[in-house]
Design an enzyme around this catalytic site. Sequence first.
Site, PDB file in Angstrom:
ATOM      1  N   CYS A 113      39.628  44.334  41.697  1.00 23.85           N
ATOM      2  CA  CYS A 113      38.844  43.747  41.806  1.00 23.85           C
ATOM      3  C   CYS A 113      38.951  42.194  41.173  1.00 23.85           C
ATOM      4  O   CYS A 113      40.552  41.918  41.403  1.00 23.85           O
ATOM      5  CB  CYS A 113      37.813  44.245  40.206  1.00 23.85           C
ATOM      6  SG  CYS A 113      38.721  42.712  38.424  1.00 23.85           S
ATOM      7  N   CYS A 120      41.253  40.923  38.846  1.00 20.71           N
ATOM      8  CA  CYS A 120      43.174  41.519  38.787  1.00 20.71           C
ATOM      9  C   CYS A 120      43.590  40.698  39.358  1.00 20.71           C
ATOM     10  O   CYS A 120      44.776  40.354  39.295  1.00 20.71           O
ATOM     11  CB  CYS A 120      43.317  42.799  38.947  1.00 20.71           C
ATOM     12  SG  CYS A 120      42.610  43.773  37.445  1.00 20.71           S
TER      13      CYS A 120
HETATM   14 ZN   LIG Z   1      40.548  44.958  37.785  1.00 19.19          ZN
END
Ligand SMILES: [Zn+2]
Length: 680
Positions: free
Chosen positions: A309, A312
């Site tokens: 994502c 992250c």
């Molecule tokens: Zn993430």
Amino acid sequence: MTASRLDFRVEAVASDSRARAGTFRTLHNDVQTPVFMPVGTKATVKAQLTRTLEEAGSQILLANTYHLLLRPGAEVFRRLGGIHQFMSWERAVLTDSGGYQIFSLPHSRSISEEGAVFQSYLDGRTILLSPELSIETQKAINSDIMMALDHCVASTADEATARSAIEITQRWAARSLAARGDSPQAIFAIVQGALFPELRRASAEGLSEMSFDGFAIGGLAVGEEKNEREEMCEFTAELLPAGKPRYLMGVGTPLDILEAVHRGVDMFDCIIPTQVAQRGAAFTSRGYLQLRRGVYKASEEKLDPDCACPTCARYSRAYLHHLTKTSETLGWQLLGKHNLHFYHQLMREIRASILADRFLQLYREKRDFLHEVDMDNPIRAAKPKKPRALQLGHYEVHIAREGFASVRHIASGEIMHSRTAPMEEARRLYVEQSNLAERLRVRQGERAEALIIWDVGLGAAANAMAAVRTYEEQAANGPVRALRIVSFENNLDSLKLALQLTDLFPYLRHGGPAGLLKEGRWKSRQHSGLDWLLVRGDFLDTMTEAPPPDVIFYDMFSSNTCAAQWTPEAFRRLFSACGGRAVELFTYTCSTSARVALLAAGFYVAKGRNAGEKEETTIALTPAAIGSPSGARFDLLSSSWLNRWHRSGAKFPVEISPSDHKAFEQVILGHAQFASGVPA
Ligand SMILES: [Zn+2]
């Protein structure tokens, strides 16, 4: 009649499991199941852009008819052509009917054959939410899937209550379906029946006879044990038509969803991913992380090493820790984005495993893993010999000479309940003066609206717990009306501190305070009519979020520490939030400035009984409360008090500028309370 507007097709059913993968077609897109629907209660998934939702893989969002009916109102949707244009979201939307909100929000309501009558928490007006109005509103919102209005009761409800709820739900379902007419929008019915298998069966069978496009399992995740919920979910899912989508409402954690997929459910919604993000927590491949923990202060690691994502990809745990500790909105947004990604990724893995017929294997792995909490930085149990912390944040424990404990605000030195044990003072000042025990009692079979208490300044929860205990005592003796306590607090440290020391604060040995801290609300398992909601933040900003009160316990720190809460302006806002209702306010102060501020705001002001060193305290009443039968029991300030005020030198609250003194004085002298004896 069209057979089904969704054209749901089951693509695969797992071996040795009821898990299934399917696809249905909405007015906007195809939705692949099992599917998680992020919750956009008020036409926004909290702190997330619709683009982010698209990127995370959200296929369908849930929005809330109840909230959108109150604001912005159906007319706005009619004029703007529906919710999709309104919130810039081009994929599907499911709208909840409002049944669950009517059940769960602590405000006065009554259910009749016609519909649910409730009072708007925005402006106090009374609204009849009928099945027809719910559908009409959902048509204006123009959701892809509408929900029929249901009568939701606690999962712990008794059999008679649960039976009457499924019967009314059945009749409302028929009316909802009729109200849908030839609209291309799909509509689901909601199965109720609490934890009674025979009622669940009757509800599922009755609703299945009608031509709904899908079926929801309602009334779970509202107070029952996890295993009870899973059993009832499995039992109910099996009773529903195999060719229609099955939706388990309001569930849940990733583990809850995994369990329900295994039991044959296709659709889920829950606020958890964004709600825990707001509190600084994240679901990751390394377990459930609380980013507030000090171990992350300088952690360069990604939030989740296995996640693709945007959060992250760019941000370290140290940065997310910092944002969380400083309560920056960006922390909430970034963690929410990751959590939604985590949920959708889990659903994709589940779906792929069903299609490949290896669901059971995935189920076992995930079931073992999803319990994990922070595998990299395990939380160790506190060492038994560790000295007890008697301080937390701005608060410390104070032990009075008489031996009881209370909480002190370190900077100001102010002590909550300094002269009398907290529970004793709470009972004396708030519970007894408000006549709470009497007000809770009802005659057998009588239906009374819920009593709403605003507990302003939760502190260490003494006043709220005194109310909870009073309710429990009364409920043990006979029928009572529902009680909803709304506690306002901007700093929970005093309660957290006291909860660690329940030997010193024995009144906190109860499920309520811990549940409230953990979930932000608590519903009694024993008494379906008792619940407790926490509203965090500055009271003056948050009070309009709560349903209007009947009784207010106004127990803020004094004007030395919390000046803004005692001004004429603060009380004016509070008076207006009372929305013309009969409201009684109790507070420990007897200061003249607080009393004139209350009078200036429009309240009537009476003397309260003594407490500790104070000879008097203060009671404020709205005009409607003066006219009510109980209004007569109060000792209103007399014209001799007014004369003393009029003669005194320091008679104006400091917030009133000298140029406004004259006008302020006229307001006080002309107050209806003193009409018969205005001083010369
Ligand atoms: Zn993430």
